[in-house]
Design a protein around this motif. Structure first.
Motif, PDB file in Angstrom:
ATOM      1  N   ASP A   5      -3.132 -12.493  -1.567  1.00 39.11           N
ATOM      2  CA  ASP A   5      -3.693 -10.776  -1.453  1.00 39.11           C
ATOM      3  C   ASP A   5      -3.677 -10.278   0.017  1.00 39.11           C
ATOM      4  O   ASP A   5      -3.798  -9.339   0.066  1.00 39.11           O
ATOM      5  CB  ASP A   5      -5.281 -11.400  -0.854  1.00 39.11           C
ATOM      6  N   ARG A   6      -3.295 -11.532   1.078  1.00 41.90           N
ATOM      7  CA  ARG A   6      -2.664 -10.737   1.631  1.00 41.90           C
ATOM      8  C   ARG A   6      -1.602  -9.898   2.327  1.00 41.90           C
ATOM      9  O   ARG A   6      -1.391  -9.109   2.832  1.00 41.90           O
ATOM     10  CB  ARG A   6      -2.404 -12.014   3.018  1.00 41.90           C
ATOM     11  N   GLU A   7      -0.466 -11.082   1.219  1.00 38.03           N
ATOM     12  CA  GLU A   7       1.097 -10.186   0.904  1.00 38.03           C
ATOM     13  C   GLU A   7       0.948  -8.674  -0.013  1.00 38.03           C
ATOM     14  O   GLU A   7       1.350  -7.697  -0.143  1.00 38.03           O
ATOM     15  CB  GLU A   7       2.334 -11.540   0.526  1.00 38.03           C
ATOM     16  N   HIS A   8      -0.319  -9.015  -1.098  1.00 38.49           N
ATOM     17  CA  HIS A   8      -0.517  -7.266  -2.021  1.00 38.49           C
ATOM     18  C   HIS A   8      -1.172  -6.355  -1.160  1.00 38.49           C
ATOM     19  O   HIS A   8      -0.568  -5.428  -1.092  1.00 38.49           O
ATOM     20  CB  HIS A   8      -1.259  -8.556  -2.783  1.00 38.49           C
ATOM     21  N   GLN A   9      -2.024  -6.568  -0.181  1.00 42.84           N
ATOM     22  CA  GLN A   9      -2.397  -5.372   0.777  1.00 42.84           C
ATOM     23  C   GLN A   9      -1.019  -4.786   1.938  1.00 42.84           C
ATOM     24  O   GLN A   9      -1.038  -3.618   1.858  1.00 42.84           O
ATOM     25  CB  GLN A   9      -3.919  -6.192   1.455  1.00 42.84           C
ATOM     26  N   ALA A  10      -0.607  -5.688   2.030  1.00 45.56           N
ATOM     27  CA  ALA A  10       1.199  -5.821   2.880  1.00 45.56           C
ATOM     28  C   ALA A  10       1.352  -4.708   2.053  1.00 45.56           C
ATOM     29  O   ALA A  10       2.283  -3.803   2.454  1.00 45.56           O
ATOM     30  CB  ALA A  10       1.438  -6.889   3.545  1.00 45.56           C
ATOM     31  N   ALA A  11       1.774  -5.072   1.073  1.00 45.45           N
ATOM     32  CA  ALA A  11       2.709  -4.423   0.130  1.00 45.45           C
ATOM     33  C   ALA A  11       2.385  -2.630   0.085  1.00 45.45           C
ATOM     34  O   ALA A  11       2.907  -1.617  -0.312  1.00 45.45           O
ATOM     35  CB  ALA A  11       3.600  -5.209  -1.409  1.00 45.45           C
ATOM     36  N   ARG A  12       0.681  -3.173  -0.467  1.00 42.50           N
ATOM     37  CA  ARG A  12       0.303  -1.976  -0.961  1.00 42.50           C
ATOM     38  C   ARG A  12       0.397  -1.355   0.496  1.00 42.50           C
ATOM     39  O   ARG A  12       0.552   0.654   0.285  1.00 42.50           O
ATOM     40  CB  ARG A  12      -1.252  -1.627  -1.174  1.00 42.50           C
ATOM     41  N   ARG A  13      -0.551  -1.427   1.572  1.00 42.14           N
ATOM     42  CA  ARG A  13       0.608  -0.366   2.780  1.00 42.14           C
ATOM     43  C   ARG A  13       1.444   0.162   2.861  1.00 42.14           C
ATOM     44  O   ARG A  13       1.954   0.934   3.472  1.00 42.14           O
ATOM     45  CB  ARG A  13       0.056  -1.173   4.136  1.00 42.14           C
ATOM     46  N   LEU A  14       2.893  -0.886   3.129  1.00 38.88           N
ATOM     47  CA  LEU A  14       4.028   0.100   2.845  1.00 38.88           C
ATOM     48  C   LEU A  14       4.116   0.794   2.039  1.00 38.88           C
ATOM     49  O   LEU A  14       5.013   1.565   1.711  1.00 38.88           O
ATOM     50  CB  LEU A  14       5.124  -1.523   2.820  1.00 38.88           C
ATOM     51  N   THR A  15       4.137   0.890   0.750  1.00 38.44           N
ATOM     52  CA  THR A  15       3.570   1.797  -0.700  1.00 38.44           C
ATOM     53  C   THR A  15       2.945   2.976  -0.335  1.00 38.44           C
ATOM     54  O   THR A  15       3.888   3.862  -0.688  1.00 38.44           O
ATOM     55  CB  THR A  15       3.263   0.874  -1.515  1.00 38.44           C
ATOM     56  N   ARG A  25       3.262   8.141  -5.909  1.00 39.03           N
ATOM     57  CA  ARG A  25       2.582   8.202  -6.956  1.00 39.03           C
ATOM     58  C   ARG A  25       1.630   7.545  -7.094  1.00 39.03           C
ATOM     59  O   ARG A  25       0.668   7.617  -8.277  1.00 39.03           O
ATOM     60  CB  ARG A  25       2.969   9.430  -8.332  1.00 39.03           C
ATOM     61  N   LEU A  26       2.031   6.431  -7.849  1.00 35.70           N
ATOM     62  CA  LEU A  26       1.711   5.286  -9.028  1.00 35.70           C
ATOM     63  C   LEU A  26       0.529   4.632  -8.509  1.00 35.70           C
ATOM     64  O   LEU A  26      -0.389   4.445  -8.344  1.00 35.70           O
ATOM     65  CB  LEU A  26       2.319   4.083  -8.959  1.00 35.70           C
ATOM     66  N   ALA A  27       0.588   4.195  -6.806  1.00 36.23           N
ATOM     67  CA  ALA A  27      -0.711   3.888  -5.796  1.00 36.23           C
ATOM     68  C   ALA A  27      -1.481   5.668  -6.067  1.00 36.23           C
ATOM     69  O   ALA A  27      -2.730   4.568  -5.441  1.00 36.23           O
ATOM     70  CB  ALA A  27       0.593   3.816  -4.506  1.00 36.23           C
ATOM     71  N   GLU A  28      -0.935   5.946  -5.886  1.00 35.37           N
ATOM     72  CA  GLU A  28      -2.360   6.865  -5.691  1.00 35.37           C
ATOM     73  C   GLU A  28      -2.756   7.269  -7.509  1.00 35.37           C
ATOM     74  O   GLU A  28      -3.705   7.421  -7.178  1.00 35.37           O
ATOM     75  CB  GLU A  28      -1.805   8.552  -5.976  1.00 35.37           C
ATOM     76  N   LYS A  29      -2.328   7.147  -8.351  1.00 35.25           N
ATOM     77  CA  LYS A  29      -2.865   7.455 -10.030  1.00 35.25           C
ATOM     78  C   LYS A  29      -3.902   5.025  -9.808  1.00 35.25           C
ATOM     79  O   LYS A  29      -4.773   6.197 -11.156  1.00 35.25           O
ATOM     80  CB  LYS A  29      -1.684   7.726 -10.838  1.00 35.25           C
ATOM     81  N   PHE A  30      -3.336   4.551  -9.371  1.00 34.57           N
ATOM     82  CA  PHE A  30      -3.921   3.450 -10.062  1.00 34.57           C
ATOM     83  C   PHE A  30      -4.126   2.412  -9.022  1.00 34.57           C
ATOM     84  O   PHE A  30      -3.492   2.144  -7.995  1.00 34.57           O
ATOM     85  CB  PHE A  30      -2.876   2.109 -10.519  1.00 34.57           C
TER      86      PHE A  30
END
Length: 129
Positions: A5-15, A25-30
């Motif tokens: 979960d922490r890795e996913h959150q880190a990847a999300r912030r970096l995205t 764009r994908l992060a904004e949509k999903f």
């Protein structure tokens, strides 16, 4: 919270902060979209290198401590992911009938190195806990 979960959150912030146009764009949509660990690590590395080479056009956000921490969180999973991909490619080449000589030539290494690399990569590609 699990490490995954922490890795996913880190990847999300970096995205969101350092991703290219399509991942953003994908992060904004999903809501839950994040780059994979290797892409996240590459984006973080690019951002950290920009510290030494300032963004003269003001396109990229400045790198912060959280970006660096996020890169560290993704480091092991990105290395694992890269090893898994390399194993898959080499094994598929063998399944397609490529000889070790052909594989080694394409990789630019001696045959013994190509074979040893596959053995090492298989160990690195063992499931993470």
């Amino acid at each position: 919270m699990t490490r995954r979960d922490r890795e996913h959150q880190a990847a999300r912030r970096l995205t969101e902060r350092h991703g290219d146009e399509m991942p953003k764009r994908l992060a904004e949509k999903f809501d839950d979209y994040a780059m994979g660990p290797l892409d996240g690590l590459i984006a973080c590395g690019d951002a950290v290198r920009r510290i030494r080479e300032p963004d003269q056009y003001g396109v990229f956000p400045p790198t912060n401590d959280q970006d660096v921490d996020d890169g560290l969180l993704l480091l092991v999973r990105a290395r694992w992911s890269f090893a898994v991909d390399q194993v898959a490619i080499i094994e598929q080449a063998r399944a397609n009938g490529r000889t070790w000589e052909e594989i080694a030539d394409l990789m630019g290494v001696p045959v013994s190195r190509a074979k040893n690399l596959l053995t090492q990569l298989r160990k690195q590609a063992m499931p993470l806990s």
